[in-house]
Design a protein around this motif. Structure first.
Motif, PDB file in Angstrom:
ATOM      1  N   ARG A 199      -4.427   2.231   6.790  1.00  0.00           N
ATOM      2  CA  ARG A 199      -5.460   1.863   5.791  1.00  0.00           C
ATOM      3  C   ARG A 199      -4.845   1.084   4.630  1.00  0.00           C
ATOM      4  O   ARG A 199      -5.423   0.103   4.150  1.00  0.00           O
ATOM      5  N   LYS A 200      -3.679   1.514   4.183  1.00  0.00           N
ATOM      6  CA  LYS A 200      -2.989   0.827   3.077  1.00  0.00           C
ATOM      7  C   LYS A 200      -2.780  -0.652   3.435  1.00  0.00           C
ATOM      8  O   LYS A 200      -3.071  -1.551   2.642  1.00  0.00           O
ATOM      9  N   VAL A 201      -2.318  -0.897   4.649  1.00  0.00           N
ATOM     10  CA  VAL A 201      -2.060  -2.268   5.101  1.00  0.00           C
ATOM     11  C   VAL A 201      -3.381  -3.048   5.242  1.00  0.00           C
ATOM     12  O   VAL A 201      -3.494  -4.198   4.805  1.00  0.00           O
ATOM     13  N   LEU A 202      -4.389  -2.415   5.823  1.00  0.00           N
ATOM     14  CA  LEU A 202      -5.677  -3.109   6.017  1.00  0.00           C
ATOM     15  C   LEU A 202      -6.314  -3.448   4.670  1.00  0.00           C
ATOM     16  O   LEU A 202      -6.927  -4.513   4.515  1.00  0.00           O
ATOM     17  N   LEU A 203      -6.173  -2.545   3.702  1.00  0.00           N
ATOM     18  CA  LEU A 203      -6.736  -2.833   2.369  1.00  0.00           C
ATOM     19  C   LEU A 203      -6.065  -4.074   1.777  1.00  0.00           C
ATOM     20  O   LEU A 203      -6.729  -4.934   1.189  1.00  0.00           O
ATOM     21  N   MET A 204      -4.747  -4.173   1.954  1.00  0.00           N
ATOM     22  CA  MET A 204      -4.059  -5.372   1.439  1.00  0.00           C
ATOM     23  C   MET A 204      -4.583  -6.632   2.123  1.00  0.00           C
ATOM     24  O   MET A 204      -4.841  -7.641   1.478  1.00  0.00           O
ATOM     25  N   LEU A 205      -4.740  -6.570   3.443  1.00  0.00           N
ATOM     26  CA  LEU A 205      -5.225  -7.746   4.179  1.00  0.00           C
ATOM     27  C   LEU A 205      -6.630  -8.121   3.727  1.00  0.00           C
ATOM     28  O   LEU A 205      -6.947  -9.305   3.524  1.00  0.00           O
ATOM     29  N   GLU A 206      -7.470  -7.103   3.570  1.00  0.00           N
ATOM     30  CA  GLU A 206      -8.859  -7.357   3.138  1.00  0.00           C
ATOM     31  C   GLU A 206      -8.868  -7.977   1.737  1.00  0.00           C
ATOM     32  O   GLU A 206      -9.597  -8.924   1.472  1.00  0.00           O
ATOM     33  N   LEU A 207      -8.076  -7.415   0.833  1.00  0.00           N
ATOM     34  CA  LEU A 207      -8.080  -7.896  -0.550  1.00  0.00           C
ATOM     35  C   LEU A 207      -7.503  -9.311  -0.651  1.00  0.00           C
ATOM     36  O   LEU A 207      -7.913 -10.096  -1.502  1.00  0.00           O
ATOM     37  N   LYS A 208      -6.559  -9.622   0.225  1.00  0.00           N
ATOM     38  CA  LYS A 208      -5.950 -10.952   0.186  1.00  0.00           C
ATOM     39  C   LYS A 208      -6.718 -11.963   1.044  1.00  0.00           C
ATOM     40  O   LYS A 208      -6.382 -13.134   1.088  1.00  0.00           O
ATOM     41  N   GLY A 209      -7.737 -11.468   1.761  1.00  0.00           N
ATOM     42  CA  GLY A 209      -8.554 -12.372   2.567  1.00  0.00           C
ATOM     43  C   GLY A 209      -7.804 -12.959   3.757  1.00  0.00           C
ATOM     44  O   GLY A 209      -8.040 -14.098   4.146  1.00  0.00           O
ATOM     45  N   VAL A 210      -6.872 -12.188   4.329  1.00  0.00           N
ATOM     46  CA  VAL A 210      -6.092 -12.671   5.472  1.00  0.00           C
ATOM     47  C   VAL A 210      -6.771 -12.222   6.773  1.00  0.00           C
ATOM     48  O   VAL A 210      -7.110 -11.039   6.926  1.00  0.00           O
ATOM     49  N   ARG A 221       4.282 -13.048   1.657  1.00  0.00           N
ATOM     50  CA  ARG A 221       3.714 -14.100   2.527  1.00  0.00           C
ATOM     51  C   ARG A 221       2.404 -14.638   1.963  1.00  0.00           C
ATOM     52  O   ARG A 221       2.105 -15.811   2.088  1.00  0.00           O
ATOM     53  N   TYR A 222       1.616 -13.754   1.348  1.00  0.00           N
ATOM     54  CA  TYR A 222       0.299 -14.142   0.791  1.00  0.00           C
ATOM     55  C   TYR A 222       0.251 -13.639  -0.656  1.00  0.00           C
ATOM     56  O   TYR A 222      -0.332 -12.571  -0.933  1.00  0.00           O
ATOM     57  N   PRO A 223       0.853 -14.384  -1.586  1.00  0.00           N
ATOM     58  CA  PRO A 223       1.039 -13.850  -2.951  1.00  0.00           C
ATOM     59  C   PRO A 223      -0.264 -13.623  -3.740  1.00  0.00           C
ATOM     60  O   PRO A 223      -0.258 -12.854  -4.700  1.00  0.00           O
ATOM     61  N   GLN A 224      -1.351 -14.280  -3.333  1.00  0.00           N
ATOM     62  CA  GLN A 224      -2.592 -14.174  -4.137  1.00  0.00           C
ATOM     63  C   GLN A 224      -3.684 -13.397  -3.416  1.00  0.00           C
ATOM     64  O   GLN A 224      -3.877 -13.629  -2.231  1.00  0.00           O
ATOM     65  N   PRO A 225      -4.403 -12.523  -4.100  1.00  0.00           N
ATOM     66  CA  PRO A 225      -4.114 -12.012  -5.438  1.00  0.00           C
ATOM     67  C   PRO A 225      -2.913 -11.085  -5.391  1.00  0.00           C
ATOM     68  O   PRO A 225      -2.718 -10.380  -4.393  1.00  0.00           O
ATOM     69  N   ALA A 226      -2.130 -11.071  -6.472  1.00  0.00           N
ATOM     70  CA  ALA A 226      -0.941 -10.220  -6.520  1.00  0.00           C
ATOM     71  C   ALA A 226      -1.369  -8.750  -6.488  1.00  0.00           C
ATOM     72  O   ALA A 226      -2.300  -8.345  -7.200  1.00  0.00           O
ATOM     73  N   LEU A 227      -0.703  -7.968  -5.671  1.00  0.00           N
ATOM     74  CA  LEU A 227      -1.056  -6.542  -5.580  1.00  0.00           C
ATOM     75  C   LEU A 227       0.126  -5.634  -5.955  1.00  0.00           C
ATOM     76  O   LEU A 227       0.091  -4.436  -5.698  1.00  0.00           O
ATOM     77  N   TYR A 228       1.156  -6.247  -6.544  1.00  0.00           N
ATOM     78  CA  TYR A 228       2.229  -5.463  -7.160  1.00  0.00           C
ATOM     79  C   TYR A 228       2.236  -5.856  -8.637  1.00  0.00           C
ATOM     80  O   TYR A 228       2.096  -7.047  -8.944  1.00  0.00           O
ATOM     81  N   PRO A 229       2.387  -4.889  -9.554  1.00  0.00           N
ATOM     82  CA  PRO A 229       2.326  -5.239 -10.980  1.00  0.00           C
ATOM     83  C   PRO A 229       3.350  -6.306 -11.346  1.00  0.00           C
ATOM     84  O   PRO A 229       4.448  -6.343 -10.782  1.00  0.00           O
ATOM     85  N   ALA A 230       2.992  -7.161 -12.329  1.00  0.00           N
ATOM     86  CA  ALA A 230       3.889  -8.242 -12.752  1.00  0.00           C
ATOM     87  C   ALA A 230       5.068  -7.673 -13.540  1.00  0.00           C
ATOM     88  O   ALA A 230       6.196  -8.138 -13.407  1.00  0.00           O
ATOM     89  N   ASP A 231       4.809  -6.682 -14.371  1.00  0.00           N
ATOM     90  CA  ASP A 231       5.867  -6.084 -15.195  1.00  0.00           C
ATOM     91  C   ASP A 231       6.884  -5.365 -14.292  1.00  0.00           C
ATOM     92  O   ASP A 231       6.500  -4.602 -13.397  1.00  0.00           O
ATOM     93  N   ILE A 232       8.160  -5.615 -14.532  1.00  0.00           N
ATOM     94  CA  ILE A 232       9.195  -5.084 -13.628  1.00  0.00           C
ATOM     95  C   ILE A 232       9.198  -3.552 -13.593  1.00  0.00           C
ATOM     96  O   ILE A 232       9.307  -2.928 -12.532  1.00  0.00           O
ATOM     97  N   ALA A 233       9.067  -2.937 -14.775  1.00  0.00           N
ATOM     98  CA  ALA A 233       9.090  -1.467 -14.820  1.00  0.00           C
ATOM     99  C   ALA A 233       7.859  -0.894 -14.112  1.00  0.00           C
ATOM    100  O   ALA A 233       7.963   0.066 -13.327  1.00  0.00           O
ATOM    101  N   ASP A 234       6.703  -1.488 -14.366  1.00  0.00           N
ATOM    102  CA  ASP A 234       5.488  -1.006 -13.690  1.00  0.00           C
ATOM    103  C   ASP A 234       5.569  -1.234 -12.177  1.00  0.00           C
ATOM    104  O   ASP A 234       5.072  -0.435 -11.388  1.00  0.00           O
ATOM    105  N   ARG A 235       6.214  -2.344 -11.799  1.00  0.00           N
ATOM    106  CA  ARG A 235       6.344  -2.617 -10.360  1.00  0.00           C
ATOM    107  C   ARG A 235       7.193  -1.519  -9.700  1.00  0.00           C
ATOM    108  O   ARG A 235       6.871  -1.026  -8.624  1.00  0.00           O
TER     109      ARG A 235
END
Ligand SMILES: N[C@@H](CCC(=O)N[C@@H](CS)C(=O)NCC(=O)O)C(=O)O
Length: 249
Positions: free
Chosen positions: A17-28, A76-90
């Motif tokens: 599910r985690k992987v499918l959610l990423m694919l769905e959110l990134k429109g892949v 591979r599909y950076p947009q939309p970003a799904l890891y926080p931009a801030d290094i500590a938050d990431r």
């Protein structure tokens, strides 16, 4: 034309599910071979040395492990970003992903979902009521306390929706499938967080297929998913008789 990505693994697995959610959110675009891992054939065993799902196949690239796959999809599909931009938050987000995969996996999947659903359906095993009782009264509440402590007063864990939210929500979904409800008085932020996650379009698109699996015996799930309009792969790695993998308990 490039072949769409292939994901091997059941809609009811939180790691899938985690992987499918990423694919769905990134429109892949992707295709799915939605097998329960114990019913994987010999080709599946070659693609997944631990006999676990998810597996991602992208051309000649085969990847195992949901965290490795999610990281690959992000790069591979950076947009939309799904890891926080801030290094500590990431880094914090990766920790929560790991916490979900390991501790939530142990408690929600092995001690609850496995006892209640997989054990009876796959191995013909009666649930161990003492394990379920301890899980619901001690282990799971300790997890929910910990997560409640991470959540802000409102919104997602790190501002924008991220891998941390997807990971935590993906596992809470299996607690829900095991008929465990988050007590909104005891964990108000988490209850709201989970409701918001479930309300995402990406989650809702998967929910339809999850429901089709949840109410259908394993051997008939592919047909039920076809009927429900799931983006099925042409070929399946399904085998009739279940087999334990090296990590199975
Ligand atoms: N670390 C792996 C864990 C995957 C995992 O445990 N998947 C479960 C399905 S929910 C599985 O395939 N279980 C079969 C087994 O362990 O034999 C990941 O993140 O992908």
């Amino acid at each position: 034309m490039d072949q769409p990505l292939l994901i091997i693994g059941s809609y009811l697995s939180p790691y899938v599910r985690k992987v499918l959610l990423m694919l769905e959110l990134k429109g892949v675009a992707y295709r799915i071979d939605p097998i329960v891992p114990f019913f994987g054939d010999e080709t599946f065993a070659r693609l997944s040395p631990l006999r676990q799902v998810p597996v991602l196949v992208d051309g000649d690239l085969v990847l195992n492990d949901s965290s490795v796959i999610c990281q690959y999809l992000e790069e591979r599909y950076p947009q939309p970003a799904l890891y926080p931009a801030d290094i500590a938050d990431r880094a914090r987000a990766r920790w929560l992903e790991e916490y979900a995969d390991s501790r939530m996996g142990q408690v929600i999947i092995w001690q609850l979902f496995n006892q209640k659903m997989i054990g009876p359906a796959v191995w013909g095993r009666e649930p161990d009521l003492a394990v379920i009782e301890k899980t619901c009264n001690q282990d799971l509440p300790a997890i929910l306390d910990y997560l409640e402590g991470w959540l802000p007063a409102s919104g997602w864990l790190f501002g924008e929706l991220s891998i941390a939210d997807l990971s935590v929500a993906a596992f809470l979904r299996n607690a829900q499938f095991s008929r465990y409800e988050i007590d909104a008085e005891r964990w108000p932020k988490l209850a709201t967080f989970y409701r918001n996650a479930l309300g995402l379009d990406a989650f809702q698109r998967l929910a339809r297929f999850e429901m089709a699996c949840a109410k259908t015996p394993i051997a008939q799930q592919r047909a039920a998913l076809q009927e429900a309009g799931a983006p099925l792969s042409e070929h399946t790695h399904f085998r009739e008789r279940p087999v334990r993998g090296p990590m199975s308990r």
